[in-house]
Design an enzyme around this catalytic site. Structure first.
Site, PDB file in Angstrom:
ATOM      1  N   ARG A  37     -93.633 -16.932  48.679  1.00 40.79           N
ATOM      2  CA  ARG A  37     -93.631 -16.603  50.117  1.00 40.79           C
ATOM      3  C   ARG A  37     -94.373 -17.643  50.942  1.00 40.79           C
ATOM      4  O   ARG A  37     -94.035 -17.859  52.109  1.00 40.79           O
ATOM      5  CB  ARG A  37     -94.233 -15.221  50.340  1.00 40.79           C
ATOM      6  CG  ARG A  37     -93.254 -14.164  49.889  1.00 40.79           C
ATOM      7  CD  ARG A  37     -93.756 -12.794  50.227  1.00 40.79           C
ATOM      8  NE  ARG A  37     -92.675 -11.830  50.066  1.00 40.79           N
ATOM      9  CZ  ARG A  37     -92.855 -10.547  49.805  1.00 40.79           C
ATOM     10  NH1 ARG A  37     -94.065 -10.074  49.673  1.00 40.79           N
ATOM     11  NH2 ARG A  37     -91.825  -9.753  49.690  1.00 40.79           N
ATOM     12  N   LYS A 205     -79.782   5.623  46.156  1.00 46.63           N
ATOM     13  CA  LYS A 205     -79.460   6.726  47.068  1.00 46.63           C
ATOM     14  C   LYS A 205     -78.462   6.361  48.153  1.00 46.63           C
ATOM     15  O   LYS A 205     -78.594   5.318  48.785  1.00 46.63           O
ATOM     16  CB  LYS A 205     -80.745   7.174  47.762  1.00 46.63           C
ATOM     17  CG  LYS A 205     -81.756   7.777  46.836  1.00 46.63           C
ATOM     18  CD  LYS A 205     -82.877   8.284  47.691  1.00 46.63           C
ATOM     19  CE  LYS A 205     -83.967   8.919  46.886  1.00 46.63           C
ATOM     20  NZ  LYS A 205     -85.166   9.049  47.721  1.00 46.63           N
ATOM     21  N   GLY A 360     -84.926  -6.272  47.382  1.00 48.82           N
ATOM     22  CA  GLY A 360     -85.749  -6.735  46.262  1.00 48.82           C
ATOM     23  C   GLY A 360     -85.029  -6.735  44.920  1.00 48.82           C
ATOM     24  O   GLY A 360     -85.119  -7.702  44.159  1.00 48.82           O
ATOM     25  N   GLY A 383     -86.413  -4.563  53.596  1.00 49.17           N
ATOM     26  CA  GLY A 383     -86.200  -3.558  54.639  1.00 49.17           C
ATOM     27  C   GLY A 383     -85.594  -4.169  55.884  1.00 49.17           C
ATOM     28  O   GLY A 383     -84.695  -3.589  56.507  1.00 49.17           O
TER      29      GLY A 383
END
Ligand code: AMP
Length: 403
Positions: A37, A205, A360, A383
């Site tokens: 990162r 999900k 991820g 996200g």
């Protein structure tokens, strides 16, 4: 791009507040164990420093819940950043560290910065006001600098003081190069994708991916579904799915989505076969069950089967734009990782297509399969990329100054 870029700011001798995502893993002894990162945002830092800016760099790390926590200090990151910058700039770089991200000491250190020097601030989330997007806190951060640059795409879906609030108190706010790259690639997907456009959506999900499925349904030529969420869709089609993970309260919704797709002529593909087992463990006996057949009682679907891999790979091979989010099975267990790996390989194999992988797990799968260098763009924000694909406006992007 509609928003200002760092290239649009006068940088020389100006103090630039640079929000980055240095949320890196630290070892017990506080060593940075993976600096990906930090490296990803080096082009922005290098550009600012070569243009003689005074850089004030801020990030969150972990979830300290609004309290100082030495195990989540950014201090070790300052040292790694200095080493990386020395390398990039081929000179001895000055990277200071402020033990708090606001307050007198931070202000003094920021004021004393010389052009071409960097000051890393301590973890923003040591203050509860950061996540609360508190106005006084945002103002205190803004006080450190003349202009604001956001290079933390992974935090852009959050309206926090350092991603949104601060922009009200500086003259101009711009995107860094990493942020710009994300917005260019992801924006292209939604605005003007080369066709055929194929999306592969997986994961546990349906509820987490409804927004993405709905938004992409209007744009893609085919939507390939994998992972546990496929069983909620198959149950909606009256298939017996054994012990497979199903969201019973989302069966009606899954049914509506299939119906809507059918009416609009959008192709949603569900697995044609599954790898099933009684337990999520390596070395348990597995069977391949055709989707025409029920999954036997006591068994659960844990990966897409070989027929599905072939069908999905054919779709992927013919696509000109590919987006992938979410694994095709329980890929953490090698026994059920084949489908996910094969999809990663199929995407990598279509070198003519623009391919974008986010989330991820899918990003990890692409690395595990050793094909990361064959993907056009690997999104750094799980996200944030999901919300972008849902068509939502990201507060951290909205807050930047329009051109
Ligand atoms: P998500 O965070 O929704 O993208 O879901 C990722 C998780 O879904 C991973 O941890 C996978 O192990 C899990 N997963 C994928 N397929 C299945 C499956 N068939 N049964 C149970 N879990 C699954």
């Amino acid at each position: 791009m509609q928003k200002l870029s760092i290239r649009d700011l006068p940088l020389k001798d100006k103090r630039i507040f640079l929000r980055v995502d240095f949320n890196v893993p630290l070892s017990e002894e506080g060593r940075v164990t993976d600096d990906t990162r930090i490296r990803e945002t080096l082009p922005t830092l290098e550009y600012a420093l070569r243009n003689r800016a005074k850089l004030i760099v801020a990030s969150h790390l972990g979830r300290p819940k609004g309290k100082p926590n030495p195990r989540m200090s950014l201090k070790p990151v300052a040292e790694r950043l200095r080493m990386l910058l020395d390398n990039v700039l081929e000179s001895d770089c000055n990277v200071g560290f402020s033990p708090d991200c606001v307050g007198l000491e931070a202000e003094e250190l920021a004021t004393r910065l010389e052009s071409g020097q960097t000051l890393l601030l301590e973890n923003l989330r040591f203050h509860p006001e950061e996540e609360a997007n508190d106005e006084a806190f945002a103002r205190a951060l803004a006080k450190l600098a003349d202009y604001y640059v956001n290079d933390a795409f992974g935090s852009a879906h959050r309206a926090h003081a350092s991603t949104a609030g601060i922009t009200k108190f500086v003259e101009k706010s711009a995107a860094g190069f990493l942020m710009q790259k994300e917005l260019d690639h992801m924006g292209q997907l939604l605005l003007d994708p080369a066709r055929p456009f194929v999306a592969i959506i997986g994961g546990a999900k349906v509820s987490d991916k409804i927004g993405v499925i709905k938004n992409l349904m209007n744009r893609v030529d085919a939507l390939l579904i994998g992972g546990a969420m496929a069983y909620t869709f198959q149950k909606a089609q009256s298939r017996e799915v054994g012990k497979s993970l199903v969201e019973d309260d989302k069966i009606d919704l899954a049914s509506d989505l299939l119906h809507e797709a059918n009416e609009r002529g959008v192709r949603i593909m569900l697995p044609a076969d599954d790898v099933v087992a009684m337990k999520i463990e390596n070395d348990v006996p597995t069977k391949i069950i055709d989707a025409e057949q029920p999954i036997p009682a006591g068994f659960m679907g844990l990966d897409i089967g070989p027929k599905t891999v072939r069908l999905y790979s054919d779709e992927i091979a013919n696509a000109c734009t590919i987006v992938w989010n979410g694994p095709m099975g329980v890929f953490e267990t090698p026994q059920f990782a084949t489908g996910t790996r094969k999809i990663a390989q199929a995407i990598a194999h279509n070198e003519d297509a623009t391919s974008i992988v986010g989330g991820g797990d899918s990003v990890a799968a692409v690395h595990q399969a050793g094909v990361a260098d064959k993907i056009t763009h690997i999104s750094t924000g799980g996200g944030a990329s999901l919300e972008f694909l849902e068509g939502k406006k990201l507060p951290g992007v909205e807050a930047l100054t329009n051109r």
